[in-house]
Design a protein around this motif. Sequence first.
Motif, PDB file in Angstrom:
ATOM      1  N   LEU A   1      15.284  45.092 102.327  1.00  0.00           N
ATOM      2  CA  LEU A   1      14.348  45.263 101.225  1.00  0.00           C
ATOM      3  C   LEU A   1      14.962  46.152 100.117  1.00  0.00           C
ATOM      4  O   LEU A   1      14.766  45.882  98.927  1.00  0.00           O
ATOM      5  CB  LEU A   1      13.040  45.887 101.725  1.00  0.00           C
ATOM      6  N   GLU A   2      15.685  47.178 100.522  1.00  0.00           N
ATOM      7  CA  GLU A   2      16.324  48.054  99.542  1.00  0.00           C
ATOM      8  C   GLU A   2      17.395  47.297  98.766  1.00  0.00           C
ATOM      9  O   GLU A   2      17.528  47.461  97.546  1.00  0.00           O
ATOM     10  CB  GLU A   2      16.952  49.278 100.243  1.00  0.00           C
ATOM     11  N   ARG A   3      18.142  46.447  99.466  1.00  0.00           N
ATOM     12  CA  ARG A   3      19.185  45.646  98.782  1.00  0.00           C
ATOM     13  C   ARG A   3      18.514  44.706  97.783  1.00  0.00           C
ATOM     14  O   ARG A   3      19.007  44.526  96.666  1.00  0.00           O
ATOM     15  CB  ARG A   3      19.996  44.851  99.796  1.00  0.00           C
ATOM     16  N   GLY A   4      17.398  44.122  98.201  1.00  0.00           N
ATOM     17  CA  GLY A   4      16.681  43.208  97.319  1.00  0.00           C
ATOM     18  C   GLY A   4      16.147  43.907  96.091  1.00  0.00           C
ATOM     19  O   GLY A   4      16.177  43.367  94.978  1.00  0.00           O
ATOM     20  N   ARG A   5      15.664  45.133  96.295  1.00  0.00           N
ATOM     21  CA  ARG A   5      15.101  45.880  95.172  1.00  0.00           C
ATOM     22  C   ARG A   5      16.190  46.313  94.188  1.00  0.00           C
ATOM     23  O   ARG A   5      15.976  46.377  92.972  1.00  0.00           O
ATOM     24  CB  ARG A   5      14.357  47.116  95.696  1.00  0.00           C
ATOM     25  N   ALA A   6      17.395  46.580  94.732  1.00  0.00           N
ATOM     26  CA  ALA A   6      18.507  47.036  93.888  1.00  0.00           C
ATOM     27  C   ALA A   6      19.184  45.885  93.141  1.00  0.00           C
ATOM     28  O   ALA A   6      19.863  46.090  92.147  1.00  0.00           O
ATOM     29  CB  ALA A   6      19.536  47.764  94.748  1.00  0.00           C
ATOM     30  N   ALA A   7      18.970  44.658  93.648  1.00  0.00           N
ATOM     31  CA  ALA A   7      19.644  43.497  93.053  1.00  0.00           C
ATOM     32  C   ALA A   7      19.111  43.192  91.657  1.00  0.00           C
ATOM     33  O   ALA A   7      17.984  43.460  91.324  1.00  0.00           O
ATOM     34  CB  ALA A   7      19.442  42.288  93.952  1.00  0.00           C
TER      35      ALA A   7
ATOM     36  N   LEU B   1      15.656  40.014 116.329  1.00  0.00           N
ATOM     37  CA  LEU B   1      16.131  40.280 117.683  1.00  0.00           C
ATOM     38  C   LEU B   1      16.581  41.733 117.791  1.00  0.00           C
ATOM     39  O   LEU B   1      17.055  42.321 116.824  1.00  0.00           O
ATOM     40  CB  LEU B   1      17.305  39.354 118.028  1.00  0.00           C
ATOM     41  N   GLY B   2      16.427  42.305 118.971  1.00  0.00           N
ATOM     42  CA  GLY B   2      16.847  43.686 119.190  1.00  0.00           C
ATOM     43  C   GLY B   2      15.670  44.619 119.357  1.00  0.00           C
ATOM     44  O   GLY B   2      14.517  44.201 119.423  1.00  0.00           O
ATOM     45  N   LYS B   3      15.966  45.918 119.424  1.00  0.00           N
ATOM     46  CA  LYS B   3      14.925  46.926 119.589  1.00  0.00           C
ATOM     47  C   LYS B   3      14.054  47.002 118.334  1.00  0.00           C
ATOM     48  O   LYS B   3      14.506  46.678 117.237  1.00  0.00           O
ATOM     49  CB  LYS B   3      15.551  48.291 119.864  1.00  0.00           C
ATOM     50  N   VAL B   4      12.823  47.443 118.526  1.00  0.00           N
ATOM     51  CA  VAL B   4      11.883  47.548 117.409  1.00  0.00           C
ATOM     52  C   VAL B   4      12.469  48.382 116.272  1.00  0.00           C
ATOM     53  O   VAL B   4      12.413  47.988 115.100  1.00  0.00           O
ATOM     54  CB  VAL B   4      10.545  48.163 117.880  1.00  0.00           C
ATOM     55  N   THR B   5      13.065  49.520 116.614  1.00  0.00           N
ATOM     56  CA  THR B   5      13.621  50.407 115.585  1.00  0.00           C
ATOM     57  C   THR B   5      14.790  49.759 114.859  1.00  0.00           C
ATOM     58  O   THR B   5      14.960  49.956 113.652  1.00  0.00           O
ATOM     59  CB  THR B   5      14.088  51.739 116.202  1.00  0.00           C
ATOM     60  N   GLU B   6      15.575  48.966 115.589  1.00  0.00           N
ATOM     61  CA  GLU B   6      16.709  48.278 114.958  1.00  0.00           C
ATOM     62  C   GLU B   6      16.225  47.248 113.941  1.00  0.00           C
ATOM     63  O   GLU B   6      16.795  47.123 112.853  1.00  0.00           O
ATOM     64  CB  GLU B   6      17.563  47.583 116.026  1.00  0.00           C
ATOM     65  N   VAL B   7      15.173  46.521 114.304  1.00  0.00           N
ATOM     66  CA  VAL B   7      14.623  45.509 113.400  1.00  0.00           C
ATOM     67  C   VAL B   7      14.036  46.181 112.156  1.00  0.00           C
ATOM     68  O   VAL B   7      14.220  45.713 111.027  1.00  0.00           O
ATOM     69  CB  VAL B   7      13.559  44.653 114.106  1.00  0.00           C
ATOM     70  N   THR B   8      13.335  47.311 112.359  1.00  0.00           N
ATOM     71  CA  THR B   8      12.764  48.048 111.229  1.00  0.00           C
ATOM     72  C   THR B   8      13.853  48.519 110.277  1.00  0.00           C
ATOM     73  O   THR B   8      13.739  48.368 109.055  1.00  0.00           O
ATOM     74  CB  THR B   8      11.951  49.265 111.718  1.00  0.00           C
ATOM     75  N   GLU B   9      14.915  49.088 110.830  1.00  0.00           N
ATOM     76  CA  GLU B   9      16.025  49.575 109.999  1.00  0.00           C
ATOM     77  C   GLU B   9      16.675  48.416 109.234  1.00  0.00           C
ATOM     78  O   GLU B   9      17.019  48.539 108.056  1.00  0.00           O
ATOM     79  CB  GLU B   9      17.063  50.275 110.873  1.00  0.00           C
ATOM     80  N   ARG B  10      16.824  47.281 109.912  1.00  0.00           N
ATOM     81  CA  ARG B  10      17.404  46.088 109.306  1.00  0.00           C
ATOM     82  C   ARG B  10      16.521  45.611 108.136  1.00  0.00           C
ATOM     83  O   ARG B  10      17.016  45.253 107.066  1.00  0.00           O
ATOM     84  CB  ARG B  10      17.500  45.003 110.382  1.00  0.00           C
ATOM     85  N   ALA B  11      15.206  45.636 108.368  1.00  0.00           N
ATOM     86  CA  ALA B  11      14.260  45.190 107.343  1.00  0.00           C
ATOM     87  C   ALA B  11      14.273  46.126 106.137  1.00  0.00           C
ATOM     88  O   ALA B  11      14.306  45.664 104.983  1.00  0.00           O
ATOM     89  CB  ALA B  11      12.856  45.107 107.929  1.00  0.00           C
ATOM     90  N   MET B  12      14.265  47.421 106.388  1.00  0.00           N
ATOM     91  CA  MET B  12      14.265  48.388 105.293  1.00  0.00           C
ATOM     92  C   MET B  12      15.532  48.261 104.459  1.00  0.00           C
ATOM     93  O   MET B  12      15.480  48.297 103.218  1.00  0.00           O
ATOM     94  CB  MET B  12      14.137  49.815 105.849  1.00  0.00           C
ATOM     95  N   ALA B  13      16.665  48.080 105.132  1.00  0.00           N
ATOM     96  CA  ALA B  13      17.928  47.942 104.411  1.00  0.00           C
ATOM     97  C   ALA B  13      17.926  46.677 103.555  1.00  0.00           C
ATOM     98  O   ALA B  13      18.375  46.683 102.398  1.00  0.00           O
ATOM     99  CB  ALA B  13      19.093  47.903 105.405  1.00  0.00           C
TER     100      ALA B  13
END
Length: 219
Positions: free
Chosen positions: A213-219, A199-211
């Motif tokens: 994925l980065e958390r997942g990669r760091a885990a 939900l939200g603006k396209v850019t907001e969803v992209t930023e949410r997804a990137m964050a």
Amino acid sequence: MRIVLVGPPGAGKGTQAAYLAKNLKVPHISTGDLFRANISQGTPLGKLAKSYMDAGNLVPDEVTIAMAQERMAQPDAANGFLLDGFPRNVSQAKALDEALATDGVKLDAVLDLEVPEDEVVTRIAGRRVCRNDSAHVFHVTYSPPKTEGVCDLCGGELYQRDDDSEETVRTRLEVYHTQTEPIIDHYRAQGLVVTISALGKVTEVTERAMAALERGRAA
């Protein structure tokens, strides 16, 4: 990164796939694009797929899987890829697992775009397309035309496509819940699923997804 993107119709998978692939510097592999490319180029797999489609039959999983494997083996996908529209069911997910294991690699994440069902219906059923130019798309709620039923750009008539009717959307959602959604549990058992709100603006969803994925990669 090697990522599978999953979510119901209307979740914005195609839009997010393009942005995420660009940010991650990996190819966006869409099954729709694969089918069109193989058929237009007359490849053996394309001819095989077309023979099923011309007969009014579904293309077997093994043909779809072979196309995806062939694409993932190309040089630009050596360091990762983003799969959009594949796998569509648990059988395809298991075949993908086996194909990647054969190549000695594995998925990094399965990004699940979560959208409430009523919002999906609102997004899709509210679309209106210009009869003069299908690229002119409006929405009764989110981007309404200045004059109801009239395209702002060319004055053409706006209409609702049959595929966008509420009845059709709910049927597509039922197919998603029955056939595709089970792959989320398949991948959750492997600890790969990352769920975010779409939900939200396209850019907001992209930023949410990137964050995420980065958390997942760091885990």
